[in-house]
Design an enzyme around this catalytic site. Structure first.
Site, mmCIF file in Angstrom:
data_model
loop_
_atom_site.group_PDB
_atom_site.id
_atom_site.type_symbol
_atom_site.label_atom_id
_atom_site.label_comp_id
_atom_site.label_asym_id
_atom_site.label_seq_id
_atom_site.Cartn_x
_atom_site.Cartn_y
_atom_site.Cartn_z
ATOM 1 N N GLY A 144 1.441 -0.809 -0.151
ATOM 2 C CA GLY A 144 -0.248 -0.308 0.047
ATOM 3 C C GLY A 144 0.688 1.562 0.226
ATOM 4 N N GLY B 129 3.851 -3.434 -3.919
ATOM 5 C CA GLY B 129 4.076 -3.645 -5.397
ATOM 6 C C GLY B 129 4.080 -2.329 -6.372
ATOM 7 N NE ARG B 130 0.056 2.548 -6.163
ATOM 8 C CZ ARG B 130 -0.880 2.799 -6.556
ATOM 9 N NH1 ARG B 130 -0.826 2.787 -7.743
ATOM 10 N NH2 ARG B 130 -2.017 1.575 -6.658
ATOM 11 C CE1 TYR C 75 -9.567 1.155 -9.401
ATOM 12 C CE2 TYR C 75 -7.339 1.453 -10.249
ATOM 13 C CZ TYR C 75 -8.368 0.956 -9.768
ATOM 14 O OH TYR C 75 -7.415 0.012 -9.425
ATOM 15 C CB CYS D 261 -16.960 3.550 -29.148
ATOM 16 S SG CYS D 261 -15.790 4.066 -30.288
ATOM 17 C CD GLU D 262 -17.278 2.400 -22.267
ATOM 18 O OE1 GLU D 262 -16.656 2.901 -21.222
ATOM 19 O OE2 GLU D 262 -16.932 1.018 -22.127
HETATM 20 N N1 LLP Z 1 -0.753 -7.013 -0.943
HETATM 21 C C1 LLP Z 1 -2.367 -7.312 -1.169
HETATM 22 C C2 LLP Z 1 -3.309 -8.773 -0.538
HETATM 23 C C3 LLP Z 1 -2.949 -6.983 -1.977
HETATM 24 O O1 LLP Z 1 -4.235 -7.048 -2.852
HETATM 25 C C4 LLP Z 1 -2.341 -5.740 -2.745
HETATM 26 C C5 LLP Z 1 -3.107 -5.019 -4.235
HETATM 27 C C6 LLP Z 1 -0.738 -5.304 -2.638
HETATM 28 C C7 LLP Z 1 -0.470 -6.147 -1.261
HETATM 29 C C8 LLP Z 1 0.093 -4.597 -3.156
HETATM 30 O O2 LLP Z 1 -0.373 -3.033 -2.968
HETATM 31 P P1 LLP Z 1 0.870 -1.808 -3.778
HETATM 32 O O3 LLP Z 1 1.761 -2.098 -3.001
HETATM 33 O O4 LLP Z 1 1.087 -2.011 -4.882
HETATM 34 O O5 LLP Z 1 -0.693 -0.525 -3.352
HETATM 35 N N2 LLP Z 1 -5.213 -2.118 -9.474
HETATM 36 C C9 LLP Z 1 -5.354 -1.148 -8.203
HETATM 37 C C10 LLP Z 1 -4.333 -0.997 -7.049
HETATM 38 C C11 LLP Z 1 -5.198 -1.947 -6.906
HETATM 39 C C12 LLP Z 1 -3.996 -2.977 -5.934
HETATM 40 C C13 LLP Z 1 -5.544 -4.669 -5.638
HETATM 41 N N3 LLP Z 1 -3.866 -5.222 -4.295
HETATM 42 C C14 LLP Z 1 -4.366 0.825 -9.332
HETATM 43 O O6 LLP Z 1 -4.291 0.875 -10.023
HETATM 44 O O7 LLP Z 1 -4.352 1.752 -8.071
#
Ligand code: LLP
Length: 445
Positions: free
Chosen positions: A240, A277-278, A318, A348-349
């Site tokens: 997160g 992740g991000r 988002y 087309c949106e």
């Molecule tokens: N762990 C779990 C169980 C998760 O569901 C997620 C993300 C992460 C870790 C990693 O989160 P991060 O560090 O990347 O924030 N598609 C959306 C983000 C969806 C995240 C889903 N879960 C976007 O583009 O903002």
């Protein structure tokens, strides 16, 4: 090799070399994802330096390219996987079972079948479950391996309501039931190793209090659980970590986040685990797109590009802000007038726009635009809506650029249907993660 000392905590779109990116579009076409592995390493090292006492898993869903997984494994990360497909990618990237955590969210039978088969070969993998039902479904398949319980602590945070998971009913067992559920699982022979939760995605500095409260609840729970089922191996507080998308946003102060995490968690007899992740990949990637149409509309100038919501869905899904830079204008000697422009894709949106009325240098047909912070949840969420093939991906590493994943063709889009229509009934049932077993239904019937 990269040194943390020379790595800025944010890489803005303006820092990318315009001439190098322009050459990539000339060579590989548009739209094109570009990912810099050196930057991924820098991001990992900076975060690892702030959390020296934590185990780090990479949330594969942010960017599952094999090169990313290999790079982060080399740096010391384990891999958090959201599906059988992601586990397969992790193993293909050389991960051992002990490096893999599979987080089961309402897991399809097909995934559970495959995971349990895979566990027999890799008995050290960890399965994180978010409901008692999933524990039963694992037991029905003979699984009694490493088990982690995802809990719902009742507090969420993140950049958009659609990604605030910590309080959403869909995720985890309510924290107040966790001790009983784990005691029961331990009694049934599972190897209970941890508890897990994920507050949400894109948590910013001004949500630090929510983060603190969330971690404190996990610390309390860990202490309660250890009294009943014995010491846990780890407490996973998810990912997160937010990154700045706008130029006026400051990067997270990692030291404060790390201090707040340690303080809120309190004394626990278990390893702290985080799974971002991000943070590792967002600013390591850009999306390049050709301008094909310029149109004077009533109140704005519409800049038509060949990438769209099928290539990068975050703005449409988002309302996410992504910086946009005109590489051609930057390479040009001419000064261009700044005017409000709406950059729109070919879908087309009406939601298929990357920005509305944003002040950008007056765009011309044939220009190349770069869309920043596209390394996380960019290609991963790309799709074939409107029968559009997905773009190619380029990796920058060791001073070189190489094609990591070719561009899809229209033929790739139509092939599954063509093969099905031309094939036999048996072909129609074939799947590389084979048909789901009947285990779940037998139990319910
Ligand atoms: N762990 C779990 C169980 C998760 O569901 C997620 C993300 C992460 C870790 C990693 O989160 P991060 O560090 O990347 O924030 N598609 C959306 C983000 C969806 C995240 C889903 N879960 C976007 O583009 O903002």
């Amino acid at each position: 090799m990269t040194d943390v000392g020379d790595s800025p905590s944010v890489r803005r779109l303006s820092a990318w070399d315009a001439a190098e990116l322009q050459t990539l579009v000339d060579d590989y076409g548009s739209p094109l994802y570009v990912l810099d592995l050196e930057r991924v390493r820098q991001n990992y090292r900076r975060l690892a330096a702030a959390f020296p006492d934590a185990d780090i898993l990479y949330a594969v869903k942010a960017n599952a390219l094999g090169d990313v997984l290999t790079t982060l494994r080399e740096e010391g990360a384990g891999l958090e996987c959201a599906s059988a497909g992601e586990v397969q990618r992790a193993l293909e990237a050389g991960a051992s079972g002990s490096e893999v955590h599979y987080t089961a969210v309402n897991p399809p039978a097909r995934d559970l079948d495959w995971i349990v088969d895979t566990w027999r070969e890799h008995p050290d993998l960890t399965v994180t479950v978010g409901s008692e039902d999933t524990i039963d479904r694992l037991a029905d398949r003979g699984y009694d391996g490493r088990l982690c319980l995802r809990v719902n602590p009742g507090i969420g945070a993140g950049h958009h309501e659609k990604v605030q998971t910590g309080a959403a009913a869909k995720f985890g067992v309510p924290a107040e039931r966790a001790v009983d559920v784990l005691a029961d699982a331990a009694g049934r022979g599972f190897d209970v190793v941890g508890i897990h939760s994920h507050v949400g995605s894109g948590v910013s500095s001004d949500q630090l209090d929510d983060h603190r409260e969330f971690v404190a609840r996990m610390g309390d729970l860990a202490r309660k659980v250890s009294h009943v089922v014995g010491d846990l191996e780890f407490v996973d507080v998810g990912g997160g970590f937010g990154v700045p998308y706008r130029t006026d946003e400051e990067p997270l102060d990692l030291e404060s986040v790390a201090d707040a995490t340690r303080e809120a968690l309190g004394e626990i007899d278990a390893r702290l685990t985080i799974e971002p992740g991000r943070y590792f990949v967002a600013d390591a990637g850009v999306l390049l797109t050709d301008v094909n149409t310029i149109k004077a509309a009533r109140d704005t100038t519409v800049v038509g590009v060949d990438a769209g919501m099928t290539t990068l869905i975050r703005p449409a899904m988002y309302d996410a802000y992504h910086p946009i830079r005109n590489l051609t204008a930057d390479l040009d000697a001419d000064e261009r007038e700044m005017i409000p422009q709406t950059v729109a894709g070919p879908i087309c949106e009406s939601g298929d726009v990357f920005c509305a009325d944003r002040e950008l240098p007056a765009t011309e047909r044939g220009d190349v635009l770069a869309i920043g912070n596209a390394g996380a949840y960019g290609y991963e969420m790309a799709n074939q809506y409107n029968s559009r093939p997905r773009p190619a991906s380029i990796i920058l590493a060791d001073g070189d650029a190489r094609l990591a994943r070719r561009r899809e063709t229209v033929d790739d889009v139509t092939r599954p249907e063509r093969e099905t229509c031309g094939g036999t009934d048996a072909d129609r049932k074939t799947d590389d993660h084979p048909a789901a077993s009947d285990t779940d239904n037998q139990r319910v019937r």
